[in-house]
Design a protein around this motif. Sequence first.
Motif, PDB file in Angstrom:
ATOM      1  N   GLU A  35      45.227  35.603  38.125  1.00 26.66           N
ATOM      2  CA  GLU A  35      44.027  36.201  37.549  1.00 26.66           C
ATOM      3  C   GLU A  35      43.394  37.118  38.581  1.00 26.66           C
ATOM      4  O   GLU A  35      43.122  36.693  39.712  1.00 26.66           O
TER       5      GLU A  35
ATOM      6  N   GLY B  18      40.195  39.271  39.856  1.00 24.35           N
ATOM      7  CA  GLY B  18      38.743  39.365  39.684  1.00 24.35           C
ATOM      8  C   GLY B  18      38.166  38.212  38.894  1.00 24.35           C
ATOM      9  O   GLY B  18      37.525  38.415  37.869  1.00 24.35           O
TER      10      GLY B  18
ATOM     11  N   ASP C  56      35.275  39.693  46.195  1.00 27.83           N
ATOM     12  CA  ASP C  56      33.924  39.372  46.651  1.00 27.83           C
ATOM     13  C   ASP C  56      33.842  37.914  47.126  1.00 27.83           C
ATOM     14  O   ASP C  56      33.892  36.986  46.320  1.00 27.83           O
TER      15      ASP C  56
ATOM     16  N   ILE D 106      36.986  33.198  32.763  1.00 29.69           N
ATOM     17  CA  ILE D 106      38.377  33.316  32.271  1.00 29.69           C
ATOM     18  C   ILE D 106      39.261  32.289  32.981  1.00 29.69           C
ATOM     19  O   ILE D 106      40.163  31.711  32.383  1.00 29.69           O
TER      20      ILE D 106
ATOM     21  N   VAL E 212      38.565  50.141  38.623  1.00 27.49           N
ATOM     22  CA  VAL E 212      39.675  49.425  39.274  1.00 27.49           C
ATOM     23  C   VAL E 212      40.824  49.244  38.279  1.00 27.49           C
ATOM     24  O   VAL E 212      41.985  49.524  38.589  1.00 27.49           O
TER      25      VAL E 212
ATOM     26  N   PHE F  10      29.910  40.000  33.769  1.00 28.35           N
ATOM     27  CA  PHE F  10      30.555  38.698  33.583  1.00 28.35           C
ATOM     28  C   PHE F  10      30.573  38.263  32.130  1.00 28.35           C
ATOM     29  O   PHE F  10      29.645  38.529  31.373  1.00 28.35           O
ATOM     30  N   LEU F  11      31.623  37.554  31.783  1.00 29.88           N
ATOM     31  CA  LEU F  11      31.745  36.986  30.451  1.00 29.88           C
ATOM     32  C   LEU F  11      31.386  35.516  30.545  1.00 29.88           C
ATOM     33  O   LEU F  11      32.076  34.753  31.221  1.00 29.88           O
TER      34      LEU F  11
ATOM     35  N   GLY G 298      35.622  36.326  39.557  1.00 28.55           N
ATOM     36  CA  GLY G 298      34.154  36.220  39.624  1.00 28.55           C
ATOM     37  C   GLY G 298      33.746  34.758  39.573  1.00 28.55           C
ATOM     38  O   GLY G 298      34.341  33.908  40.258  1.00 28.55           O
ATOM     39  N   PRO G 299      32.753  34.408  38.718  1.00 32.98           N
ATOM     40  CA  PRO G 299      32.311  32.998  38.654  1.00 32.98           C
ATOM     41  C   PRO G 299      33.296  32.096  37.915  1.00 32.98           C
ATOM     42  O   PRO G 299      33.090  30.889  37.845  1.00 32.98           O
TER      43      PRO G 299
ATOM     44  N   VAL H 248      42.731  36.195  42.582  1.00 34.09           N
ATOM     45  CA  VAL H 248      42.528  37.195  43.647  1.00 34.09           C
ATOM     46  C   VAL H 248      41.159  37.825  43.438  1.00 34.09           C
ATOM     47  O   VAL H 248      40.938  38.547  42.457  1.00 34.09           O
TER      48      VAL H 248
ATOM     49  N   ASP I 223      41.717  42.262  48.099  1.00 32.49           N
ATOM     50  CA  ASP I 223      41.610  43.418  47.204  1.00 32.49           C
ATOM     51  C   ASP I 223      42.941  43.541  46.458  1.00 32.49           C
ATOM     52  O   ASP I 223      43.997  43.705  47.081  1.00 32.49           O
TER      53      ASP I 223
HETATM   54  N1  SAM Z   1      36.519  37.678  35.441  1.00 37.43           N
HETATM   55  C1  SAM Z   1      35.080  37.544  35.535  1.00 37.43           C
HETATM   56  C2  SAM Z   1      34.482  37.516  34.162  1.00 37.43           C
HETATM   57  O1  SAM Z   1      35.154  37.938  33.219  1.00 37.43           O
HETATM   58  O2  SAM Z   1      33.327  37.064  34.019  1.00 37.43           O
HETATM   59  C3  SAM Z   1      34.467  38.656  36.381  1.00 37.43           C
HETATM   60  C4  SAM Z   1      34.592  40.037  35.825  1.00 37.43           C
HETATM   61  S1  SAM Z   1      33.838  41.327  36.768  1.00 37.43           S
HETATM   62  C5  SAM Z   1      33.898  42.656  35.579  1.00 37.43           C
HETATM   63  C6  SAM Z   1      35.091  41.868  37.863  1.00 37.43           C
HETATM   64  C7  SAM Z   1      35.411  40.984  39.021  1.00 37.43           C
HETATM   65  O3  SAM Z   1      36.454  41.628  39.764  1.00 37.43           O
HETATM   66  C8  SAM Z   1      34.271  40.764  39.994  1.00 37.43           C
HETATM   67  O4  SAM Z   1      34.202  39.408  40.327  1.00 37.43           O
HETATM   68  C9  SAM Z   1      34.640  41.619  41.200  1.00 37.43           C
HETATM   69  O5  SAM Z   1      34.121  41.128  42.412  1.00 37.43           O
HETATM   70  C10 SAM Z   1      36.153  41.568  41.150  1.00 37.43           C
HETATM   71  N2  SAM Z   1      36.818  42.718  41.787  1.00 37.43           N
HETATM   72  C11 SAM Z   1      36.405  43.999  41.791  1.00 37.43           C
HETATM   73  N3  SAM Z   1      37.291  44.773  42.436  1.00 37.43           N
HETATM   74  C12 SAM Z   1      38.297  43.968  42.828  1.00 37.43           C
HETATM   75  C13 SAM Z   1      39.505  44.183  43.559  1.00 37.43           C
HETATM   76  N4  SAM Z   1      39.850  45.395  43.974  1.00 37.43           N
HETATM   77  N5  SAM Z   1      40.302  43.131  43.807  1.00 37.43           N
HETATM   78  C14 SAM Z   1      39.958  41.888  43.370  1.00 37.43           C
HETATM   79  N6  SAM Z   1      38.824  41.626  42.686  1.00 37.43           N
HETATM   80  C15 SAM Z   1      38.003  42.643  42.419  1.00 37.43           C
END
Ligand code: SAM
Length: 334
Positions: A59, A61, A85, A67, A146, A35-36, A63-64, A82, A111
């Motif tokens: 956007e 992934g 998790d 971005i 991915v 995470f960033l 996450g928290p 999208v 996904d």
């Molecule tokens: N964007 C956030 C950040 O920069 O802090 C999280 C980055 S983290 C490297 C990648 C994120 O992508 C995670 O939250 C993960 O659950 C999500 N992710 C992984 N595979 C994915 C998929 N196939 N489709 C959607 N989200 C996915």
Amino acid sequence: MSYNINTLRLPPLPSIRDLVKLYKLRALKQLSQNFLMDERLTDKIVRAAGRLTDHHVCEVGPGPGGITRSIIKKAPKRLIVVEKDPRFLPTLNLLQESCPKELQMQIDIADITRYNLETAFGGAPKMEWTHSLPPIHLIGNLPFNVSTNLIIRWLEMVSQKSGAWAYGRSSMTLTFQKEVAERMIAPPSSKQRCRLSVMCQFWCDVNYKFTIPGTAFVPKPDVDVGVVTLIPLKKPLIDLPFKLVEKVVRTIFNTRQKYCVKGAQNLFPEDKREDLAAKLFILADVNPKTRSFELSNEDFVRICYAYNVLCEECSEIADFNFRATKFENIEQVL
Ligand code: SAM
């Protein structure tokens, strides 16, 4: 209509301690969830995407939501996130509730590799391919495996003008492992030149924007990260089916350091291999003794068109697939 970001009050990003507690960092590491948490860096990634005010943004992934917050501050008209998790749903819901009413934020737990972008962007303006860029952006910091697979998939959609590209030349701003990002922009003869370089450059204007050190992520990955923008070309360098082009480029790069004719022989059934490969290079007007990594994009264009001529002459050639038995995993040939 855009909103005033000075009056915007977003909930704070969960702290690193919250993340450890809520999501169990060790588990996250296994899922390559890095995470960033630094707002200056998330702002910088979003700035690389260009103007977003009143635009439609997806956007991948979130996450928290680091971005995501930076995107919201740019006042898009619509934001679709999208996330695969579902553990991030509560934090994303909080963010959604504090969005200004002018911004439609949609959260999809899904996904991205199976997600229908054409439907998701429904209602966004469509632009002619050769006109200006549509107000549509894809932004994402995804796990490396991915993002690398996804870009090949998205390039195919760009070539077909489908998905997000049914609306015109939608832009992408994505993170990759630094070495992969360098391969995407690699010119002929460079150390990083590979299949991915040619495939990206055939269909897109690719820009390496900046590097983010691995230390900026929580937990820290073993590698640095490159931020890349891709904008589909008005006129792609090639107008042939993606799968055919991919097959030719991949097969030739399987012997990256050898004369390209060596790799190209694997495009043909064994009994006719040498003759047909020689014919291919005569038709293409390319020196067969060039090493694969030295071939220019234009050389590859001519080789692909020559291969297409040979396929039209003989369907056995089109059906032949050397790779079927050799390489199953995309990562092996990148
Ligand atoms: N964007 C956030 C950040 O920069 O802090 C999280 C980055 S983290 C490297 C990648 C994120 O992508 C995670 O939250 C993960 O659950 C999500 N992710 C992984 N595979 C994915 C998929 N196939 N489709 C959607 N989200 C996915």
